[in-house]
Design a protein around this motif. Structure first.
Motif, PDB file in Angstrom:
ATOM      1  N   THR A  68       0.817  -1.215   0.000  1.00 32.59           N
ATOM      2  CA  THR A  68       0.000   0.000   0.000  1.00 32.59           C
ATOM      3  C   THR A  68       0.849   1.263   0.000  1.00 32.59           C
ATOM      4  O   THR A  68       0.579   2.210  -0.726  1.00 32.59           O
ATOM      5  CB  THR A  68      -0.933  -0.015   1.222  1.00 32.59           C
ATOM      6  OG1 THR A  68      -1.643  -1.245   1.193  1.00 32.59           O
ATOM      7  CG2 THR A  68      -1.912   1.118   1.181  1.00 32.59           C
ATOM      8  N   VAL A 188     -10.191  -1.914 -11.578  1.00 33.64           N
ATOM      9  CA  VAL A 188     -11.219  -1.936 -10.530  1.00 33.64           C
ATOM     10  C   VAL A 188     -11.555  -3.388 -10.177  1.00 33.64           C
ATOM     11  O   VAL A 188     -11.611  -3.764  -8.999  1.00 33.64           O
ATOM     12  CB  VAL A 188     -12.497  -1.181 -10.977  1.00 33.64           C
ATOM     13  CG1 VAL A 188     -13.635  -1.422  -9.996  1.00 33.64           C
ATOM     14  CG2 VAL A 188     -12.222   0.311 -11.098  1.00 33.64           C
ATOM     15  N   VAL A 189     -11.745  -4.224 -11.197  1.00 35.07           N
ATOM     16  CA  VAL A 189     -12.092  -5.623 -10.950  1.00 35.07           C
ATOM     17  C   VAL A 189     -10.928  -6.361 -10.280  1.00 35.07           C
ATOM     18  O   VAL A 189     -11.133  -7.174  -9.383  1.00 35.07           O
ATOM     19  CB  VAL A 189     -12.491  -6.335 -12.268  1.00 35.07           C
ATOM     20  CG1 VAL A 189     -12.956  -7.747 -11.991  1.00 35.07           C
ATOM     21  CG2 VAL A 189     -13.591  -5.552 -12.973  1.00 35.07           C
ATOM     22  N   GLU A 191      -8.715  -5.035  -8.295  1.00 38.48           N
ATOM     23  CA  GLU A 191      -8.684  -4.610  -6.881  1.00 38.48           C
ATOM     24  C   GLU A 191      -9.764  -5.343  -6.074  1.00 38.48           C
ATOM     25  O   GLU A 191      -9.526  -5.760  -4.943  1.00 38.48           O
ATOM     26  CB  GLU A 191      -8.865  -3.096  -6.754  1.00 38.48           C
ATOM     27  CG  GLU A 191      -7.763  -2.253  -7.395  1.00 38.48           C
ATOM     28  CD  GLU A 191      -6.365  -2.553  -6.880  1.00 38.48           C
ATOM     29  OE1 GLU A 191      -6.221  -2.972  -5.724  1.00 38.48           O
ATOM     30  OE2 GLU A 191      -5.404  -2.382  -7.661  1.00 38.48           O
ATOM     31  N   GLN A 192     -10.957  -5.496  -6.655  1.00 38.23           N
ATOM     32  CA  GLN A 192     -12.019  -6.237  -5.957  1.00 38.23           C
ATOM     33  C   GLN A 192     -11.580  -7.683  -5.722  1.00 38.23           C
ATOM     34  O   GLN A 192     -11.783  -8.238  -4.645  1.00 38.23           O
ATOM     35  CB  GLN A 192     -13.313  -6.231  -6.778  1.00 38.23           C
ATOM     36  CG  GLN A 192     -14.043  -4.888  -6.750  1.00 38.23           C
ATOM     37  CD  GLN A 192     -15.361  -4.928  -7.511  1.00 38.23           C
ATOM     38  OE1 GLN A 192     -15.669  -5.913  -8.187  1.00 38.23           O
ATOM     39  NE2 GLN A 192     -16.134  -3.859  -7.402  1.00 38.23           N
ATOM     40  N   LYS A 194      -8.551  -8.818  -5.479  1.00 44.22           N
ATOM     41  CA  LYS A 194      -7.528  -8.827  -4.424  1.00 44.22           C
ATOM     42  C   LYS A 194      -8.209  -8.822  -3.058  1.00 44.22           C
ATOM     43  O   LYS A 194      -7.784  -9.537  -2.141  1.00 44.22           O
ATOM     44  CB  LYS A 194      -6.612  -7.608  -4.557  1.00 44.22           C
ATOM     45  CG  LYS A 194      -5.499  -7.774  -5.582  1.00 44.22           C
ATOM     46  CD  LYS A 194      -4.896  -6.438  -5.988  1.00 44.22           C
ATOM     47  CE  LYS A 194      -4.268  -5.697  -4.817  1.00 44.22           C
ATOM     48  NZ  LYS A 194      -3.711  -4.378  -5.278  1.00 44.22           N
ATOM     49  N   GLY A 195      -9.256  -8.016  -2.923  1.00 48.45           N
ATOM     50  CA  GLY A 195     -10.006  -7.966  -1.665  1.00 48.45           C
ATOM     51  C   GLY A 195     -10.620  -9.312  -1.325  1.00 48.45           C
ATOM     52  O   GLY A 195     -10.573  -9.767  -0.178  1.00 48.45           O
ATOM     53  N   ILE A 196     -11.197  -9.968  -2.338  1.00 50.75           N
ATOM     54  CA  ILE A 196     -11.804 -11.286  -2.116  1.00 50.75           C
ATOM     55  C   ILE A 196     -10.754 -12.282  -1.632  1.00 50.75           C
ATOM     56  O   ILE A 196     -10.959 -13.013  -0.660  1.00 50.75           O
ATOM     57  CB  ILE A 196     -12.462 -11.800  -3.422  1.00 50.75           C
ATOM     58  CG1 ILE A 196     -13.692 -10.953  -3.754  1.00 50.75           C
ATOM     59  CG2 ILE A 196     -12.815 -13.286  -3.326  1.00 50.75           C
ATOM     60  CD1 ILE A 196     -14.305 -11.258  -5.103  1.00 50.75           C
ATOM     61  N   ALA A 198      -7.800 -11.613  -0.278  1.00 50.98           N
ATOM     62  CA  ALA A 198      -7.253 -11.214   1.025  1.00 50.98           C
ATOM     63  C   ALA A 198      -8.194 -11.645   2.148  1.00 50.98           C
ATOM     64  O   ALA A 198      -7.749 -12.187   3.161  1.00 50.98           O
ATOM     65  CB  ALA A 198      -7.032  -9.704   1.069  1.00 50.98           C
ATOM     66  N   ALA A 199      -9.506 -11.448   1.950  1.00 47.07           N
ATOM     67  CA  ALA A 199     -10.464 -11.815   2.996  1.00 47.07           C
ATOM     68  C   ALA A 199     -10.601 -13.339   3.111  1.00 47.07           C
ATOM     69  O   ALA A 199     -10.826 -13.858   4.191  1.00 47.07           O
ATOM     70  CB  ALA A 199     -11.822 -11.183   2.701  1.00 47.07           C
ATOM     71  N   SER A 200     -10.446 -14.051   2.003  1.00 50.90           N
ATOM     72  CA  SER A 200     -10.599 -15.518   2.032  1.00 50.90           C
ATOM     73  C   SER A 200      -9.392 -16.206   2.619  1.00 50.90           C
ATOM     74  O   SER A 200      -9.503 -17.226   3.284  1.00 50.90           O
ATOM     75  CB  SER A 200     -10.816 -16.060   0.614  1.00 50.90           C
ATOM     76  OG  SER A 200     -11.898 -15.432   0.013  1.00 50.90           O
ATOM     77  N   MET A 205      -2.745  -7.523   0.661  1.00 48.79           N
ATOM     78  CA  MET A 205      -3.012  -7.250  -0.746  1.00 48.79           C
ATOM     79  C   MET A 205      -1.859  -7.688  -1.658  1.00 48.79           C
ATOM     80  O   MET A 205      -2.075  -8.089  -2.786  1.00 48.79           O
ATOM     81  CB  MET A 205      -3.290  -5.759  -0.956  1.00 48.79           C
ATOM     82  CG  MET A 205      -4.577  -5.296  -0.315  1.00 48.79           C
ATOM     83  SD  MET A 205      -6.012  -6.215  -0.934  1.00 48.79           S
ATOM     84  CE  MET A 205      -7.164  -5.917   0.407  1.00 48.79           C
ATOM     85  N   THR A 228     -12.448 -11.263 -12.863  1.00 50.57           N
ATOM     86  CA  THR A 228     -13.888 -11.254 -13.138  1.00 50.57           C
ATOM     87  C   THR A 228     -14.530 -12.564 -12.682  1.00 50.57           C
ATOM     88  O   THR A 228     -15.600 -12.562 -12.059  1.00 50.57           O
ATOM     89  CB  THR A 228     -14.140 -11.023 -14.644  1.00 50.57           C
ATOM     90  OG1 THR A 228     -13.533  -9.798 -15.013  1.00 50.57           O
ATOM     91  CG2 THR A 228     -15.623 -10.956 -14.955  1.00 50.57           C
ATOM     92  N   THR A 231     -14.955 -12.467  -8.970  1.00 45.80           N
ATOM     93  CA  THR A 231     -16.019 -11.588  -8.478  1.00 45.80           C
ATOM     94  C   THR A 231     -17.400 -12.120  -8.849  1.00 45.80           C
ATOM     95  O   THR A 231     -18.371 -11.839  -8.171  1.00 45.80           O
ATOM     96  CB  THR A 231     -15.882 -10.146  -9.010  1.00 45.80           C
ATOM     97  OG1 THR A 231     -15.843 -10.193 -10.426  1.00 45.80           O
ATOM     98  CG2 THR A 231     -14.636  -9.470  -8.507  1.00 45.80           C
TER      99      THR A 231
END
Lengths: 253, 244
Positions: A68, A188-189, A191-192, A194-196, A198-200, A205, A228, A231
């Motif tokens: 980051t 954008v996709v 980054e989303q 990466k979030g999925i 990271a949380a899983s 990141m 894609t 997501t």
């Protein structure tokens, strides 16, 4: 790296980037390849790319590491620093010792110094009069980047730019807007996704991106496509995380 | 460049039309968005979840006819914008690529005063919400400022339409939540992805709506809430908005 080994890798890098001229590709992958080539082949410790957002301003599109703090350092240059100067002038900006430039960039210099960087180059992504962004190369030692390395970096950036602008296009302006918007949309996709991941996987990141990248490479798929699928729920995070940890284990052996 | 602040105010006013009936508000908001787009006329077409398309607003009969032609033929700039997630800018319909890419459409539009078409995808991450289309009666490209405005106006319009669909529209001024039409901080998208998992497998639209609802309820900035989620300082629970 031996001289012959380096030359071979350079040739592969140029061929890889110029593949975009003939095959179906995504700008997100192209730019990621470009920053990775720069840190592997040149005397650069970190590399990043900012592209002109058709909505106005500059936007970070690729970074050699997804930490980051590093991404923030690149993004800060949307307002102030070597990258924005390079985009505005269309000319390379070379800084051998950033501490000499506190007056010129009062916010950028301390932020870069805090990350341990001492020298920086910004090279334009440019085709004739059209400047579409800039590439940033950071070094942790002061002093000029070897001339030969700068030439290679500019050469790699030129090949990538030609790919993005598509020399054959009749209406280049329309193509450029479409390409840049497509790249932003992919990002954008990504980054989303990466979030999925990271949380899983309860990871950060940087690791999430590495997993995404590894899975894309192993399966010969574009980054934005893997993102894609993640997501949309067509690909499970566990599959992506498993491929990447399997590969990490092999590399350690 | 058009007036983004004026557009936001008009969109927010249109949101409250029809006493909260989603259908009326959607059409009113879409009409405001279509009026704002550069060109001689514009239309806003929404994709519903079952891939049905509905043209919510068309500023005149010409653009309404273009929409009918595109969607009945199954070809045209709007459909390409949907599938490629990129704007499709066609400054001259009568030359080169358009004829080859959309032969039937180009033929059908020959009788209409249409020389240029500009399609802007309405998206949030990987999800397509619809397409905003504008046309010009004379050939010619949109200039840099017009493109920038159209992209940002489309983004703000998209957020407003989603806001109505989610139906958590508050009574207060939500201008800040519409942003400035840029894609913003990448951490907002990372946080959306994290919420998709943490809220138990919801879609990116729902996760983003939840992120915005939390931001609104707690009067923080979207960027700050996103940074807190990414850093693990804030975890939203599946059922309500209380942080743990």
């Amino acid at each position: 790296m031996t001289a012959a080994g380096r030359e071979q890798r350079l040739v592969r890098a140029f061929v890889g980037l110029s593949d975009t001229l003939v095959s179906d590709y995504d700008v997100a992958d192209l730019l990621q390849d470009l920053v990775e080539h720069c840190v592997h082949l040149l005397r650069a410790d970190a590399a990043g790319i900012l592209l002109a957002d058709p909505r106005g301003g500059l936007q970070v599109m690729a970074s050699s590491s997804e930490h980051t703090r590093l991404v923030e350092l690149f993004q800060q240059q949307a307002n102030e620093g070597p990258c924005v100067d390079c985009v505005n002038s269309g000319e390379p900006v070379s800084v051998t010792d950033i501490t000499d430039h506190t007056g010129r960039w009062p916010r950028f210099v301390p932020a870069a110094a805090e990350q341990g960087f001492k020298a920086v180059d910004a090279l334009p992504l440019r085709l004739r009069a059209e400047v579409i962004g800039a590439m940033n190369l950071f070094r942790t030692h002061s002093g000029a980047m070897p001339e030969a390395d700068l030439h290679v970096a500019q050469g790699l950036a030129d090949v990538a730019t030609i790919g993005i602008l598509s020399e054959r296009a009749v209406d280049r302006r329309s193509v450029l807007v479409a390409q840049l918007e497509g790249a932003l949309s992919s990002r954008v996709v990504i980054e989303q996704a990466k979030g999925i991941l990271a949380a899983s996987g309860a990871t950060d990141m940087d690791h999430a991106f590495t997993a995404l990248r590894t899975h894309a490479r192993n399966t010969g798929t574009r980054l934005a496509e893997v993102a894609t699928d993640l997501t949309n729920g067509q690909l499970s995070p566990a599959t992506v995380l498993a491929t990447s940890s399997a590969r990490a284990a092999i590399q350690q052996d | 460049m058009g007036d983004l602040e004026g557009l936001k105010a008009a969109l927010l006013a249109a949101m409250r039309i029809d006493g909260g009936s989603p259908g009326g508000a959607l059409s009113a908001v879409a009409a405001v968005g279509a009026e704002a787009l550069p060109g001689d006329g514009a239309a806003v077409t929404l994709m519903s979840t079952d891939a049905q398309r509905q043209t919510l607003a068309a500023t005149n009969d010409v653009v309404a006819a273009i929409e009918v032609a595109q969607y009945s033929l199954g070809e045209g700039p709007s459909l390409d914008a949907l599938t490629t997630a990129r704007p499709v800018l066609v400054p001259d319909l009568t030359h080169g690529r358009p004829q080859a890419a959309w032969p039937v459409l180009a033929n059908q539009l020959a009788g209409l005063p249409v020389a240029a078409l500009f399609a802007f995808p309405m998206r949030l991450g990987a999800t397509s919400v619809g397409v905003a289309l504008s046309y010009r009666a004379t050939a010619g490209r949109l200039d840099r400022d017009e493109v920038a405005f159209a992209l940002r106006a489309t983004q703000i319009l998209t957020l407003t339409l989603l806001e109505i669909r989610e139906q958590h529209a508050g009574p207060n001024d939500e201008g800040d939540l519409l942003g400035d039409g840029r894609l913003g901080d990448w951490q907002v998208h990372q946080a959306t992805g994290m919420l998709m998992v943490q809220l138990g497998g919801v879609t990116s639209l729902n996760a983003f709506a939840r992120l915005r609802a939390y931001t609104f309820a707690h009067e923080h900035s979207l960027e700050q809430v996103a940074a807190d989620i990414v850093a693990g300082r804030l975890i939203l629970e599946p059922d309500d908005g209380t942080p743990t």
